[in-house]
Write a protein that holds these residues in place. Structure first.
Motif, mmCIF file in Angstrom:
data_model
loop_
_atom_site.group_PDB
_atom_site.id
_atom_site.type_symbol
_atom_site.label_atom_id
_atom_site.label_comp_id
_atom_site.label_asym_id
_atom_site.label_seq_id
_atom_site.Cartn_x
_atom_site.Cartn_y
_atom_site.Cartn_z
ATOM 1 N N VAL A 94 0.823 -1.208 0.000
ATOM 2 C CA VAL A 94 0.000 0.000 0.000
ATOM 3 C C VAL A 94 0.860 1.263 0.000
ATOM 4 O O VAL A 94 0.491 2.275 -0.602
ATOM 5 C CB VAL A 94 -0.958 -0.013 1.215
ATOM 6 C CG1 VAL A 94 -1.689 1.290 1.365
ATOM 7 C CG2 VAL A 94 -1.952 -1.158 1.071
ATOM 8 N N GLN A 95 2.009 1.217 0.633
ATOM 9 C CA GLN A 95 2.882 2.392 0.717
ATOM 10 C C GLN A 95 3.853 2.497 -0.461
ATOM 11 O O GLN A 95 4.700 3.381 -0.471
ATOM 12 C CB GLN A 95 3.676 2.362 2.028
ATOM 13 C CG GLN A 95 2.828 2.485 3.276
ATOM 14 C CD GLN A 95 2.106 3.812 3.352
ATOM 15 O OE1 GLN A 95 2.594 4.831 2.906
ATOM 16 N NE2 GLN A 95 0.915 3.797 3.925
ATOM 17 N N PHE B 142 1.528 4.133 -5.547
ATOM 18 C CA PHE B 142 0.192 4.323 -4.986
ATOM 19 C C PHE B 142 0.097 5.537 -4.075
ATOM 20 O O PHE B 142 -0.992 5.991 -3.754
ATOM 21 C CB PHE B 142 -0.249 3.078 -4.204
ATOM 22 C CG PHE B 142 -0.261 1.828 -5.020
ATOM 23 C CD1 PHE B 142 -0.948 1.770 -6.215
ATOM 24 C CD2 PHE B 142 0.428 0.707 -4.605
ATOM 25 C CE1 PHE B 142 -0.958 0.618 -6.972
ATOM 26 C CE2 PHE B 142 0.425 -0.453 -5.358
ATOM 27 C CZ PHE B 142 -0.271 -0.495 -6.543
ATOM 28 N N ARG B 143 1.220 6.059 -3.627
ATOM 29 C CA ARG B 143 1.235 7.141 -2.650
ATOM 30 C C ARG B 143 0.412 8.370 -3.048
ATOM 31 O O ARG B 143 -0.313 8.914 -2.220
ATOM 32 C CB ARG B 143 2.676 7.535 -2.337
ATOM 33 C CG ARG B 143 2.878 7.607 -0.838
ATOM 34 C CD ARG B 143 4.300 7.868 -0.449
ATOM 35 N NE ARG B 143 4.953 6.580 -0.226
ATOM 36 C CZ ARG B 143 6.194 6.320 -0.550
ATOM 37 N NH1 ARG B 143 6.947 7.232 -1.096
ATOM 38 N NH2 ARG B 143 6.707 5.143 -0.317
ATOM 39 N N GLN C 71 -3.362 7.921 -2.157
ATOM 40 C CA GLN C 71 -3.771 7.620 -0.790
ATOM 41 C C GLN C 71 -4.521 8.772 -0.144
ATOM 42 O O GLN C 71 -5.418 8.559 0.657
ATOM 43 C CB GLN C 71 -2.563 7.250 0.058
ATOM 44 C CG GLN C 71 -2.001 5.920 -0.288
ATOM 45 C CD GLN C 71 -0.767 5.602 0.512
ATOM 46 O OE1 GLN C 71 -0.263 6.437 1.254
ATOM 47 N NE2 GLN C 71 -0.267 4.403 0.364
ATOM 48 N N GLN C 72 -4.178 9.983 -0.507
ATOM 49 C CA GLN C 72 -4.841 11.137 0.094
ATOM 50 C C GLN C 72 -6.339 11.140 -0.203
ATOM 51 O O GLN C 72 -7.138 11.633 0.582
ATOM 52 C CB GLN C 72 -4.196 12.424 -0.390
ATOM 53 C CG GLN C 72 -4.252 12.609 -1.890
ATOM 54 C CD GLN C 72 -3.400 13.761 -2.357
ATOM 55 O OE1 GLN C 72 -2.999 14.599 -1.567
ATOM 56 N NE2 GLN C 72 -3.120 13.796 -3.639
ATOM 57 N N VAL D 66 -8.129 8.191 -0.941
ATOM 58 C CA VAL D 66 -8.695 6.979 -0.356
ATOM 59 C C VAL D 66 -8.890 7.145 1.144
ATOM 60 O O VAL D 66 -9.912 6.744 1.699
ATOM 61 C CB VAL D 66 -7.801 5.755 -0.657
ATOM 62 C CG1 VAL D 66 -8.290 4.522 0.077
ATOM 63 C CG2 VAL D 66 -7.750 5.502 -2.151
ATOM 64 N N TYR D 67 -7.931 7.761 1.816
ATOM 65 C CA TYR D 67 -8.010 7.919 3.267
ATOM 66 C C TYR D 67 -8.749 9.178 3.679
ATOM 67 O O TYR D 67 -8.839 9.485 4.862
ATOM 68 C CB TYR D 67 -6.600 7.924 3.872
ATOM 69 C CG TYR D 67 -5.894 6.596 3.700
ATOM 70 C CD1 TYR D 67 -6.526 5.399 4.018
ATOM 71 C CD2 TYR D 67 -4.602 6.537 3.219
ATOM 72 C CE1 TYR D 67 -5.887 4.190 3.853
ATOM 73 C CE2 TYR D 67 -3.947 5.324 3.049
ATOM 74 C CZ TYR D 67 -4.596 4.163 3.376
ATOM 75 O OH TYR D 67 -3.964 2.961 3.215
#
Length: 126
Positions: A45-46, A50-51, A54-55, A57-58
């Motif tokens: 995931v990290q 993908f980074r 993530q902003q 998705v989270y």
């Protein structure tokens, strides 16, 4: 964990081989890693690729309207091309067409509603 590593490998090959999906293998790998080896799931995931996403998705940032529109357009374009190619080959069953249509609709609703934030004018939007 071994099945997860194999799934990541097949997903990576899918980036370069037309017709071999990538996303489903990465989702499967994430599931397997979560159940067997959480630190591998965290590494997956990290991963730098993908980074940037993530902003969204989270929930740290609202996905821009243009990005949502392009994403939904790509969902329907890919679904339409897939069904069209299968129809040309005579291999498109009505059941499969409905499944693809429902999957595209669910994906579109998720992108349209889930990633828009609490309000379109949200101060977190770019």
């Amino acid at each position: 964990a071994l099945l997860g590593v194999i799934s990541v490998g097949v997903g990576f090959v899918g980036v370069f081989v037309p017709g071999l999906p990538t996303t489903i293998f990465l989702i499967f790998a994430s599931y397997l890693f979560t159940r067997s080896c959480p630190w591998l799931e965290e590494k997956l995931v990290q991963a730098p690729i993908f980074r940037p996403f993530q902003q969204y998705v989270y929930g740290e940032r609202v996905m821009p309207l243009r990005a949502r529109v392009v994403t939904i357009a790509m969902i329907w374009t890919a679904s339409g091309v897939s069904c069209g190619m299968m129809a040309l080959k005579g291999a498109l069953s009505p059941t499969f067409a409905v499944i693809i249509g429902v999957a595209a609709l669910v994906g579109s609703v998720v992108v349209a509603l889930l990633f828009r934030g609490s309000a379109e004018g949200d101060s977190r939007s770019p």
